[in-house]
Motif scaffolding. Structure first.
Motif, PDB file in Angstrom:
ATOM      1  N   ASN A  33      17.097   3.813  16.564  1.00 18.13           N
ATOM      2  CA  ASN A  33      16.686   4.720  15.661  1.00 18.13           C
ATOM      3  C   ASN A  33      16.917   4.317  14.312  1.00 18.13           C
ATOM      4  OD1 ASN A  33      17.991   6.441  18.102  1.00 18.13           O
ATOM      5  ND2 ASN A  33      16.357   7.912  17.316  1.00 18.13           N
ATOM      6  N   PHE A  34      15.670   3.960  13.283  1.00 22.73           N
ATOM      7  CA  PHE A  34      15.976   3.721  12.066  1.00 22.73           C
ATOM      8  C   PHE A  34      16.118   4.570  11.235  1.00 22.73           C
ATOM      9  CE2 PHE A  34      13.890   2.722   8.027  1.00 22.73           C
ATOM     10  CZ  PHE A  34      14.717   1.870   7.440  1.00 22.73           C
ATOM     11  N   VAL A  35      16.913   4.869  10.358  1.00 19.46           N
ATOM     12  CA  VAL A  35      17.227   5.949   9.618  1.00 19.46           C
ATOM     13  C   VAL A  35      17.303   5.322   8.178  1.00 19.46           C
ATOM     14  CG1 VAL A  35      18.744   7.884   8.679  1.00 19.46           C
ATOM     15  CG2 VAL A  35      18.419   7.210  11.018  1.00 19.46           C
ATOM     16  N   SER A  36      16.393   5.872   7.362  1.00 19.53           N
ATOM     17  CA  SER A  36      16.443   5.281   5.777  1.00 19.53           C
ATOM     18  C   SER A  36      17.107   6.271   4.851  1.00 19.53           C
ATOM     19  CB  SER A  36      14.721   5.268   5.401  1.00 19.53           C
ATOM     20  OG  SER A  36      14.402   6.718   5.196  1.00 19.53           O
ATOM     21  N   GLN A  37      17.310   5.686   3.695  1.00 19.68           N
ATOM     22  CA  GLN A  37      17.984   6.278   2.609  1.00 19.68           C
ATOM     23  C   GLN A  37      17.244   7.771   2.408  1.00 19.68           C
ATOM     24  OE1 GLN A  37      18.449   4.473  -1.021  1.00 19.68           O
ATOM     25  NE2 GLN A  37      19.978   2.926  -0.332  1.00 19.68           N
ATOM     26  N   GLU A  38      16.095   7.855   2.386  1.00 19.42           N
ATOM     27  CA  GLU A  38      15.263   8.928   2.197  1.00 19.42           C
ATOM     28  C   GLU A  38      15.585  10.090   3.401  1.00 19.42           C
ATOM     29  OE1 GLU A  38      12.875   5.273   0.153  1.00 19.42           O
ATOM     30  OE2 GLU A  38      13.924   5.910   2.324  1.00 19.42           O
ATOM     31  N   LEU A  45      18.528 -15.482  11.923  1.00 13.98           N
ATOM     32  CA  LEU A  45      19.210 -14.578  10.883  1.00 13.98           C
ATOM     33  C   LEU A  45      20.427 -13.937  11.673  1.00 13.98           C
ATOM     34  CD1 LEU A  45      15.981 -13.071   8.917  1.00 13.98           C
ATOM     35  CD2 LEU A  45      17.578 -14.912   8.218  1.00 13.98           C
ATOM     36  N   ALA A  46      21.172 -13.443  10.618  1.00 17.74           N
ATOM     37  CA  ALA A  46      22.238 -12.668  11.363  1.00 17.74           C
ATOM     38  C   ALA A  46      21.751 -11.299  11.790  1.00 17.74           C
ATOM     39  CB  ALA A  46      23.506 -12.395   9.972  1.00 17.74           C
ATOM     40  N   PRO A  47      22.192 -10.770  12.860  1.00 14.61           N
ATOM     41  CA  PRO A  47      21.877  -9.329  13.324  1.00 14.61           C
ATOM     42  C   PRO A  47      22.157  -8.060  12.365  1.00 14.61           C
ATOM     43  CG  PRO A  47      23.314 -10.407  15.232  1.00 14.61           C
ATOM     44  CD  PRO A  47      23.311 -11.309  13.872  1.00 14.61           C
ATOM     45  N   GLN A  48      21.266  -7.252  12.373  1.00 13.04           N
ATOM     46  CA  GLN A  48      21.301  -6.133  11.544  1.00 13.04           C
ATOM     47  C   GLN A  48      21.963  -4.937  12.402  1.00 13.04           C
ATOM     48  OE1 GLN A  48      18.358  -4.962   8.934  1.00 13.04           O
ATOM     49  NE2 GLN A  48      17.679  -7.128   8.569  1.00 13.04           N
ATOM     50  N   ALA A  49      22.897  -4.028  12.052  1.00 13.50           N
ATOM     51  CA  ALA A  49      23.453  -3.091  12.779  1.00 13.50           C
ATOM     52  C   ALA A  49      23.838  -1.794  11.722  1.00 13.50           C
ATOM     53  CB  ALA A  49      24.480  -3.358  13.623  1.00 13.50           C
ATOM     54  N   ARG A  50      23.279  -0.756  12.342  1.00 15.02           N
ATOM     55  CA  ARG A  50      23.692   0.409  11.059  1.00 15.02           C
ATOM     56  C   ARG A  50      23.862   1.493  12.149  1.00 15.02           C
ATOM     57  NH1 ARG A  50      19.171  -1.792   8.972  1.00 15.02           N
ATOM     58  NH2 ARG A  50      19.355  -2.923   7.466  1.00 15.02           N
ATOM     59  N   LYS A  51      24.663   2.466  11.762  1.00 10.75           N
ATOM     60  CA  LYS A  51      25.141   3.796  12.301  1.00 10.75           C
ATOM     61  C   LYS A  51      25.190   5.000  11.612  1.00 10.75           C
ATOM     62  CE  LYS A  51      28.677   5.568  15.390  1.00 10.75           C
ATOM     63  NZ  LYS A  51      30.061   5.161  16.029  1.00 10.75           N
ATOM     64  N   VAL A  56      21.952   4.857  16.159  1.00 15.56           N
ATOM     65  CA  VAL A  56      22.441   3.551  16.223  1.00 15.56           C
ATOM     66  C   VAL A  56      21.161   2.731  16.157  1.00 15.56           C
ATOM     67  CG1 VAL A  56      23.682   1.590  17.468  1.00 15.56           C
ATOM     68  CG2 VAL A  56      24.363   4.129  17.557  1.00 15.56           C
ATOM     69  N   PHE A  57      21.192   1.721  15.241  1.00 11.90           N
ATOM     70  CA  PHE A  57      19.900   0.773  15.073  1.00 11.90           C
ATOM     71  C   PHE A  57      20.339  -0.493  15.050  1.00 11.90           C
ATOM     72  CE2 PHE A  57      17.430  -1.742  12.005  1.00 11.90           C
ATOM     73  CZ  PHE A  57      16.133  -1.431  12.691  1.00 11.90           C
ATOM     74  N   THR A  58      20.103  -1.501  15.696  1.00 11.55           N
ATOM     75  CA  THR A  58      20.012  -3.125  15.606  1.00 11.55           C
ATOM     76  C   THR A  58      18.729  -3.780  15.535  1.00 11.55           C
ATOM     77  OG1 THR A  58      19.999  -3.218  18.208  1.00 11.55           O
ATOM     78  CG2 THR A  58      22.163  -2.944  16.955  1.00 11.55           C
ATOM     79  N   PHE A  59      18.838  -4.733  14.746  1.00  7.05           N
ATOM     80  CA  PHE A  59      17.542  -5.555  14.459  1.00  7.05           C
ATOM     81  C   PHE A  59      18.149  -6.985  14.767  1.00  7.05           C
ATOM     82  CE2 PHE A  59      14.655  -7.667  11.414  1.00  7.05           C
ATOM     83  CZ  PHE A  59      13.450  -7.664  12.242  1.00  7.05           C
ATOM     84  N   LYS A  60      17.571  -7.858  15.646  1.00  6.62           N
ATOM     85  CA  LYS A  60      17.718  -9.277  15.921  1.00  6.62           C
ATOM     86  C   LYS A  60      16.825 -10.154  15.598  1.00  6.62           C
ATOM     87  CE  LYS A  60      21.458  -8.046  19.011  1.00  6.62           C
ATOM     88  NZ  LYS A  60      21.860  -7.907  20.514  1.00  6.62           N
ATOM     89  N   ARG A  61      16.758 -11.085  14.787  1.00  4.75           N
ATOM     90  CA  ARG A  61      15.522 -12.171  14.592  1.00  4.75           C
ATOM     91  C   ARG A  61      16.177 -13.359  14.639  1.00  4.75           C
ATOM     92  NH1 ARG A  61      12.128 -11.132   9.424  1.00  4.75           N
ATOM     93  NH2 ARG A  61      11.157  -9.993  10.875  1.00  4.75           N
ATOM     94  N   GLN A  62      15.425 -14.128  14.943  1.00  4.64           N
ATOM     95  CA  GLN A  62      16.062 -15.657  15.386  1.00  4.64           C
ATOM     96  C   GLN A  62      16.435 -16.412  14.253  1.00  4.64           C
ATOM     97  OE1 GLN A  62      13.244 -18.222  17.398  1.00  4.64           O
ATOM     98  NE2 GLN A  62      14.462 -19.879  17.507  1.00  4.64           N
ATOM     99  N   ALA A  93      27.267   7.740   7.263  1.00  5.85           N
ATOM    100  CA  ALA A  93      26.144   6.541   7.578  1.00  5.85           C
ATOM    101  C   ALA A  93      26.723   5.452   6.683  1.00  5.85           C
ATOM    102  CB  ALA A  93      25.187   6.999   6.969  1.00  5.85           C
ATOM    103  N   ASP A  94      26.379   4.386   7.405  1.00  6.55           N
ATOM    104  CA  ASP A  94      26.631   2.908   6.962  1.00  6.55           C
ATOM    105  C   ASP A  94      25.766   2.878   5.581  1.00  6.55           C
ATOM    106  OD1 ASP A  94      28.351   2.242   9.059  1.00  6.55           O
ATOM    107  OD2 ASP A  94      26.749   1.290  10.128  1.00  6.55           O
ATOM    108  N   ALA A  95      25.826   1.817   5.034  1.00  3.03           N
ATOM    109  CA  ALA A  95      24.818   1.531   3.735  1.00  3.03           C
ATOM    110  C   ALA A  95      23.501   1.784   4.488  1.00  3.03           C
ATOM    111  CB  ALA A  95      25.052   0.432   3.161  1.00  3.03           C
ATOM    112  N   LEU A  96      22.423   2.413   4.122  1.00  5.55           N
ATOM    113  CA  LEU A  96      21.049   2.471   4.600  1.00  5.55           C
ATOM    114  C   LEU A  96      20.256   1.777   3.631  1.00  5.55           C
ATOM    115  CD1 LEU A  96      21.401   5.986   6.085  1.00  5.55           C
ATOM    116  CD2 LEU A  96      21.651   3.948   7.189  1.00  5.55           C
ATOM    117  N   PRO A  97      19.234   1.190   3.971  1.00  3.85           N
ATOM    118  CA  PRO A  97      18.193   0.703   2.899  1.00  3.85           C
ATOM    119  C   PRO A  97      17.099   1.710   2.789  1.00  3.85           C
ATOM    120  CG  PRO A  97      17.596  -0.262   5.412  1.00  3.85           C
ATOM    121  CD  PRO A  97      19.215   0.647   5.522  1.00  3.85           C
TER     122      PRO A  97
END
Length: 170
Positions: free
Chosen positions: A39-44, A87-93, A79-85, A108-112
């Protein structure tokens, strides 16, 4: 003697081909798709959640939690993870805590922001060349050709009775 020479020459050839294919394989890398999980959770969204909200209100804003446990009934984890070839994987909780069915706190972790997240999805990709329109703009605004209408042909009449679905016992 000639047979032994031919056999040893073929083994040497196989070894050199194997080395060549390994060096080619190290240059060419397979395409790996982007993997987005959770689940992507934004700052907003996190800012819209305030203490005292009910579980339903929190679920309406943040979505259904990825993890909810009967052992931790007053805790939801997003929990949200984003893996791209390449680049370093992104993980937020994001963890939401409830007390008596009301939101107590959120950790929360630092959220974009949503805009930052969308920009990160397109980063590293090269925009392709915009194709040239094959039709001149004048013809796009010209009056369309008249539509030819075709009268439908009538269907033949249906039979008065249909044959039975099951054989008739006599």
């Amino acid at each position: 003697m000639g047979l032994i020479f031919a056999a040893s020459a073929s083994l040497v050839a196989c070894g050199s081909l194997n080395g060549a294919s390994t060096s080619i394989a190290s240059i060419v890398t397979p395409y790996k798709i982007d993997i987005v999980q959770g689940n992507f959770v934004s700052q907003e969204q996190a800012a819209a959640v305030t203490p005292g909200m009910s579980r339903v209100q929190v679920r309406d804003i943040l979505g259904t939690p990825l993890l909810s446990s009967i052992f931790h009934a007053d805790r939801w984890d997003y929990v949200f993870t984003f893996k791209r070839q390449g680049l370093a994987p992104q993980a937020r909780k994001v963890t939401v805590f409830f007390k008596d069915d009301a939101l107590e706190r959120i950790e929360a972790d630092a959220l974009p922001t949503e805009a930052e997240f969308v920009a990160s999805l397109d980063s590293g990709r090269q925009a392709g060349k915009v194709p040239v329109l094959e039709m001149p703009p004048e013809s796009l605004t010209a009056a369309p050709a008249p539509i030819k209408t075709v009268e439908p042909t009538p269907l033949p009449p249906l039979p008065a009775s249909y044959p039975p679905l099951e054989p008739v016992a006599r």
